[in-house]
Write a protein that holds these residues in place. Structure first.
Motif, PDB file in Angstrom:
ATOM      1  N   HIS A   6       0.841  -1.210   0.000  1.00 22.09           N
ATOM      2  CA  HIS A   6       0.000   0.000   0.000  1.00 22.09           C
ATOM      3  C   HIS A   6       0.872   1.256   0.000  1.00 22.09           C
ATOM      4  O   HIS A   6       1.572   1.523   0.983  1.00 22.09           O
ATOM      5  CB  HIS A   6      -0.906   0.006   1.239  1.00 22.09           C
ATOM      6  N   HIS A   8       1.253   5.483  -2.020  1.00 27.22           N
ATOM      7  CA  HIS A   8       0.604   6.535  -2.816  1.00 27.22           C
ATOM      8  C   HIS A   8       1.673   7.378  -3.499  1.00 27.22           C
ATOM      9  O   HIS A   8       1.939   8.507  -3.083  1.00 27.22           O
ATOM     10  CB  HIS A   8      -0.265   7.432  -1.926  1.00 27.22           C
ATOM     11  N   GLU A  92      -8.703   2.463  -2.404  1.00 31.23           N
ATOM     12  CA  GLU A  92      -9.107   2.013  -1.102  1.00 31.23           C
ATOM     13  C   GLU A  92     -10.505   2.497  -0.799  1.00 31.23           C
ATOM     14  O   GLU A  92     -10.868   3.631  -1.086  1.00 31.23           O
ATOM     15  CB  GLU A  92      -8.108   2.453  -0.028  1.00 31.23           C
ATOM     16  N   HIS A 151      -6.251  -2.619   5.375  1.00 29.15           N
ATOM     17  CA  HIS A 151      -4.958  -1.941   5.314  1.00 29.15           C
ATOM     18  C   HIS A 151      -4.720  -1.116   6.577  1.00 29.15           C
ATOM     19  O   HIS A 151      -5.656  -0.705   7.242  1.00 29.15           O
ATOM     20  CB  HIS A 151      -4.890  -1.140   4.006  1.00 29.15           C
ATOM     21  N   ASP A 201       1.926   2.871   3.225  1.00 32.84           N
ATOM     22  CA  ASP A 201       0.950   3.956   3.112  1.00 32.84           C
ATOM     23  C   ASP A 201       1.687   5.279   2.865  1.00 32.84           C
ATOM     24  O   ASP A 201       1.224   6.333   3.262  1.00 32.84           O
ATOM     25  CB  ASP A 201       0.058   4.065   4.353  1.00 32.84           C
TER      26      ASP A 201
HETATM   27 NI    NI Z   1      -3.738   4.789   1.803  1.00 33.07          NI
END
Ligand code: NI
Length: 256
Positions: A6, A8, A92, A151, A201
């Motif tokens: 996960h 970004h 998500e 997550h 994340d």
């Molecule tokens: Ni996220």
């Protein structure tokens, strides 16, 4: 090799150097990355990163912070992005009661709708659950045909038991390393190794000792080390098992 389940990299925090950072991953033992989508407007950039880097995959979905009343245009857009061979999950999606920016009934409706879509598309989901454990479980339970990953897991051991019972994987990230996070450590002790994946994340949630800095997949090793300590094993074992788990979770190589 490590699978960051996960991240970004389309985030503004990486506007200047996403390409450079991603290019440095293979030589640093990060072999695969799932770049999660939060809003449909991000998809062009996510697909661009997927094209450029063979080890980067993507998801498509609407994060609870951007939740809206489900409609045919969102449905058509999600379906068309999901048809891409590098888009491996719906996410998500979920509920966020911490910020509560969108009314809860709309968050729930949007979550429920995307779980149905994932069922229809036969894709795993990436669930974001922040301070909404009970409602997330209730809604996920109503879609038994769908599984995926919870997550940035922040629930208790009891919650982990229920999530596992639904067939989901559990992702641990930087918060596992935070001091006084006894609850998450207890949950990680409880979850069997074959159901755990690791994540950053990034750019958020950098693990200790990088807490507060911009996170990247380079720092995932601190999460892996913490898990190795909790599971009383070595770093390599955690890397290999979580890599295989994430490949199974996202059905790498198996998308029809
Ligand atoms: Ni996220």
């Amino acid at each position: 090799m490590i699978f960051d389940s996960h991240a970004h990299y389309n985030d503004d925090a990486f506007a200047a150097d996403a390409d450079e950072i991603l290019a440095s991953m293979p030589e640093n033992n990060v072999g695969r990355i799932m770049n999660a989508c939060a809003a449909l407007g991000e998809m062009d950039r996510i697909l661009e990163l997927c094209r450029k880097f063979p080890f980067v995959y993507g998801s498509v979905g609407i994060h609870p912070e951007y939740a809206e009343k489900p409609g045919s245009s969102a449905e058509a857009a999600i379906k068309s992005f999901a048809a891409d061979e590098k888009i491996l999950a719906v996410g998500e999606i979920g509920l966020d009661y911490h910020y509560d920016e969108v009314p809860r009934d709309i968050q729930k409706e949007c979550f429920d709708f995307q779980l149905s879509l994932a069922g229809e598309l036969n894709l795993p989901v990436i669930i974001h659950d922040r301070e909404a454990h009970k409602d997330c479980l209730d809604i996920a339970s109503a879609h038994r045909e769908v599984t995926g990953v919870f997550h940035c897991f922040s629930g208790s051991r009891e919650m982990a038991r229920e999530v596992l019972g639904l067939g989901y994987y559990i992702a641990f990230g930087g918060s596992l390393t935070f001091k006084n996070n006894v609850k998450t450590v207890e949950a990680a002790k409880y979850v069997p190794l074959d159901r755990i994946v690791v994540e950053t994340d990034c750019p958020y949630l950098a693990p200790v000792p990088m807490r507060g800095k911009r996170n990247s997949s380079h720092y995932i090793r601190y999460v892996i080390d913490k898990l190795a300590e909790i599971k009383n094993t070595d770093r390599e074992t955690i890397e290999n098992i979580t890599f295989e788990n994430a490949e199974r979770l996202f059905r790498i190589g198996g998308k029809i």
